[in-house]
Design an enzyme around this catalytic site. Sequence first.
Site, PDB file in Angstrom:
ATOM      1  N   GLU A  53      -1.011   4.722 -12.214  1.00 31.12           N
ATOM      2  CA  GLU A  53       0.385   5.703 -11.106  1.00 31.12           C
ATOM      3  C   GLU A  53       0.964   4.603  -9.821  1.00 31.12           C
ATOM      4  O   GLU A  53       2.294   4.772  -9.177  1.00 31.12           O
ATOM      5  CB  GLU A  53      -0.429   6.410 -10.082  1.00 31.12           C
ATOM      6  CG  GLU A  53      -1.306   7.530 -11.246  1.00 31.12           C
ATOM      7  CD  GLU A  53      -1.942   7.804 -11.298  1.00 31.12           C
ATOM      8  OE1 GLU A  53      -2.919   5.936 -11.605  1.00 31.12           O
ATOM      9  OE2 GLU A  53      -3.135   8.539 -11.711  1.00 31.12           O
ATOM     10  N   PHE A 115     -13.000  18.992  -6.357  1.00 26.53           N
ATOM     11  CA  PHE A 115     -12.767  18.085  -7.180  1.00 26.53           C
ATOM     12  C   PHE A 115     -11.310  17.455  -7.624  1.00 26.53           C
ATOM     13  O   PHE A 115     -10.377  18.704  -7.166  1.00 26.53           O
ATOM     14  CB  PHE A 115     -12.727  18.814  -8.913  1.00 26.53           C
ATOM     15  CG  PHE A 115     -13.125  17.141  -9.278  1.00 26.53           C
ATOM     16  CD1 PHE A 115     -13.685  15.984  -9.840  1.00 26.53           C
ATOM     17  CD2 PHE A 115     -11.680  17.623 -11.114  1.00 26.53           C
ATOM     18  CE1 PHE A 115     -13.592  15.035 -10.579  1.00 26.53           C
ATOM     19  CE2 PHE A 115     -12.143  16.229 -11.650  1.00 26.53           C
ATOM     20  CZ  PHE A 115     -12.416  15.191 -11.893  1.00 26.53           C
ATOM     21  N   GLN A 116     -11.409  15.803  -6.816  1.00 30.26           N
ATOM     22  CA  GLN A 116      -9.621  15.370  -7.096  1.00 30.26           C
ATOM     23  C   GLN A 116      -9.061  16.210  -5.883  1.00 30.26           C
ATOM     24  O   GLN A 116      -8.437  15.587  -6.101  1.00 30.26           O
ATOM     25  CB  GLN A 116      -9.660  15.433  -8.425  1.00 30.26           C
ATOM     26  CG  GLN A 116      -9.958  14.771  -9.201  1.00 30.26           C
ATOM     27  CD  GLN A 116      -9.128  14.352 -10.580  1.00 30.26           C
ATOM     28  OE1 GLN A 116      -8.859  14.626 -11.054  1.00 30.26           O
ATOM     29  NE2 GLN A 116      -9.459  13.124 -10.955  1.00 30.26           N
ATOM     30  N   LYS A 165      -2.029  23.839  -7.012  1.00 29.04           N
ATOM     31  CA  LYS A 165      -1.970  24.347  -9.009  1.00 29.04           C
ATOM     32  C   LYS A 165      -2.284  25.433  -9.448  1.00 29.04           C
ATOM     33  O   LYS A 165      -1.448  26.076 -10.224  1.00 29.04           O
ATOM     34  CB  LYS A 165      -3.461  24.079  -9.592  1.00 29.04           C
ATOM     35  CG  LYS A 165      -3.946  24.293 -11.258  1.00 29.04           C
ATOM     36  CD  LYS A 165      -5.644  23.134 -11.708  1.00 29.04           C
ATOM     37  CE  LYS A 165      -5.263  24.226 -12.888  1.00 29.04           C
ATOM     38  NZ  LYS A 165      -4.547  23.580 -13.952  1.00 29.04           N
ATOM     39  N   MET A 487       2.582 -19.025  -2.252  1.00 32.68           N
ATOM     40  CA  MET A 487       3.224 -19.035  -1.039  1.00 32.68           C
ATOM     41  C   MET A 487       1.916 -19.139  -0.128  1.00 32.68           C
ATOM     42  O   MET A 487       1.789 -19.926   1.202  1.00 32.68           O
ATOM     43  CB  MET A 487       3.678 -17.303  -0.929  1.00 32.68           C
ATOM     44  CG  MET A 487       4.705 -17.359   0.445  1.00 32.68           C
ATOM     45  SD  MET A 487       5.691 -18.340   0.768  1.00 32.68           S
ATOM     46  CE  MET A 487       7.576 -17.983   0.037  1.00 32.68           C
TER      47      MET A 487
HETATM   48  C1  LIG Z   1      -0.114  -7.068  -2.462  1.00 28.98           C
HETATM   49  C2  LIG Z   1      -0.131  -7.838  -2.171  1.00 28.98           C
HETATM   50  N1  LIG Z   1      -1.094  -8.800  -1.703  1.00 28.98           N
HETATM   51  C3  LIG Z   1      -1.234  -9.741  -0.657  1.00 28.98           C
HETATM   52  C4  LIG Z   1      -0.367 -10.064  -0.695  1.00 28.98           C
HETATM   53  C5  LIG Z   1      -0.192 -11.663   0.697  1.00 28.98           C
HETATM   54  N2  LIG Z   1       0.825 -12.717  -0.749  1.00 28.98           N
HETATM   55  C6  LIG Z   1       2.072 -12.792  -0.213  1.00 28.98           C
HETATM   56  S1  LIG Z   1       2.674 -14.416  -1.772  1.00 28.98           S
HETATM   57  C7  LIG Z   1       1.330 -13.983  -2.080  1.00 28.98           C
HETATM   58  C8  LIG Z   1       1.095 -15.559  -3.802  1.00 28.98           C
HETATM   59  C9  LIG Z   1       1.479 -14.629  -4.752  1.00 28.98           C
HETATM   60  O1  LIG Z   1       0.731 -16.072  -5.362  1.00 28.98           O
HETATM   61  P1  LIG Z   1       1.609 -15.892  -6.719  1.00 28.98           P
HETATM   62  O2  LIG Z   1       2.225 -14.311  -7.345  1.00 28.98           O
HETATM   63  O3  LIG Z   1       1.371 -16.420  -7.809  1.00 28.98           O
HETATM   64  O4  LIG Z   1       3.920 -16.479  -6.314  1.00 28.98           O
HETATM   65  P2  LIG Z   1       4.173 -18.133  -5.936  1.00 28.98           P
HETATM   66  O5  LIG Z   1       3.663 -17.815  -3.867  1.00 28.98           O
HETATM   67  O6  LIG Z   1       3.056 -19.086  -6.490  1.00 28.98           O
HETATM   68  O7  LIG Z   1       5.189 -18.159  -6.655  1.00 28.98           O
HETATM   69  C10 LIG Z   1       0.493 -13.329  -1.353  1.00 28.98           C
HETATM   70  C11 LIG Z   1      -1.130 -12.873  -1.856  1.00 28.98           C
HETATM   71  C12 LIG Z   1       0.768  -9.715  -0.897  1.00 28.98           C
HETATM   72  N3  LIG Z   1       2.747 -10.427  -0.495  1.00 28.98           N
HETATM   73  N4  LIG Z   1       1.503  -7.944  -1.621  1.00 28.98           N
END
Ligand SMILES: Cc1ncc(C[n+]2csc(CCOP(=O)(O)OP(=O)(O)O)c2C)c(N)n1
Length: 579
Positions: A53, A115-116, A165, A487
Amino acid sequence: MSDELYSGAQMVVKTLVDLGVKHIFGYPGGSVLDIYDVLLQQDELQHILVRHEQAATHMADGLSRSTEDVGVVLVTSGPGATNCVTGIATAYMDSIPMVVLSGQVATHLIGDDAFQETDILGCSRPIVKHSYSCRSAADIPSIISKAFHLARTGRPGPVVVDLPKDKLDPNQLFPYELPTEIKIRAYRPTIRGHAKQIKKIATTLLRAERPIIYAGGGVVLAQASDRLLAVTKFFNAPVTNTLMALGCIDGNHPNFVGMLGMHGTFEANKSMANADVILALGARFDDRVTNNCSKFCPGATIIHVDIDPTSISKNIHAHIPVVGSIEVVLDQLLEQLDNCDEEQGASEQRKMANDKWWKTINGWREKSCLSYESAGQEIKPQQVIESVHRVTKGEAFVTSDVGQHQMFAALHYPFKRPKQWINSGGLGTMGFGLPAAMGVQFAHPDSEVVCITGDGSIQMNIQELSTCLQYNLPIKIILLNNGNLGMVKQLQDINYEGRHSNIYFDSLPDFKMLAESYGHVGFDVDKLDDLDKTLDEAFAMKDRLVFVNIKVEEHEHVYPMQKRYGAIDDMFIAKGVEG
Ligand SMILES: Cc1ncc(C[n+]2csc(CCOP(=O)(O)OP(=O)(O)O)c2C)c(N)n1
């Protein structure tokens, strides 16, 4: 009103059809089975069966961002609804119109831990523009119509409609009446700017020696690019865009100085820091732009135009606040400027100041802050984006996930038009890119849609590759595979002396084989000589989803980058190189 009678479930579908909805993204479950039964008996509304979802919400979101339509989601109560929370928050943070229809347990069971049963209205309250609970099936057309109206007018945003529902019962029938006019008490967004404020903007900008236009996502949402261009031309002002507004002015336009903020260009942040007047249009002055608020552009008079009065002066004090819709306020401003008789000599003086301002800006441009060093056969992420730009002729819809790849795409793919660049700016939701691309492809079946992603992000909604096959979505997925959470690694390199905590996956799948196992085409690329030709081959497959797994240099950082706690223009323009 027709004489025919309808069940609540039939009214849900009929209302959506009457409102012009073509696609609904969803997943069935007990509380909404009456709606699913009705969906089966019609062919005007296409239901897209997702695999999770959360992905349904991002698909609806992607569809909405790339069109002028409201994205629509249908999920069951409990886990179906809670799985939507991240997608609702993503849309909320970026002001995206979306309506989420969530099933609910029967009215008499609400509060019994049935439920749910989940209080999804309570769960989502801080991240919706509004929500409705349906108390009578006869109200469904009016509730859904109001939800659409709220979602797309004023400052747009997501609206949740909870459907118990028993209100969908196929045995209880009611007359159907779609309201012709929507009236919601106390909801009247201000559209026209106050005439006195418009005059003030005009005189302030006419006196400015170093003006800059700072355009945000509101310009895209208001479809005000043509007006933005007209104002830009009038003042020959530099324009900088937020991450959300890329494309609202052509990325190659001579007045465009690039994105601003944390990973903005040197010239954009410098121009902001040295401007004497900032015209902020539909932008939020969020922390990814301002850096340290107390050091933000101290010499500038700030004009802030926004449809949402609560955004104005929220983070940075506006000297000239204007509440109104961007396109209407800019029309008012252009009209005002047409009627302004500049004092004798004033326009020559303005021209001289403008020439001087552009000379200074062009000096900053000479730093070439987006240049990078190539590394033999190793592939730099910037090279991938440039190659994608080449093969798509700059025309593709581009979605991204969140991380370095997102910033490389934002900085190295010059977007030509608004709504071409689709990413989660405010919430920064990894897992957004692929489902958002799917929503875009449903809305634009004949257009090229590219998803730029990372090895972390793609795994957050990779199950949707299965949905892509079912609906023949020929998306091109470009994975900038650096083997780590890039990042996060960059921040650990810079702020934690290179101590890398939990950024390596020791068990990445074989992405090429994974894509193939879902029935798609997969490619691996690991040397520069193969990059262009593989992308040519991938993009030549017009009717297939192609997943291109590209091994990129694992230690590359995204530059430019603001220094922590500094002013907007305190920046590094390369590793260890201050701007
Ligand atoms: C759902 C979620 N969890 C954690 C983060 C924190 N976060 C920001 S960038 C990143 C790394 C992303 O890694 P990747 O998709 O491999 O991209 P890259 O930076 O290597 O290009 C994380 C963990 C986020 N933005 N979203």
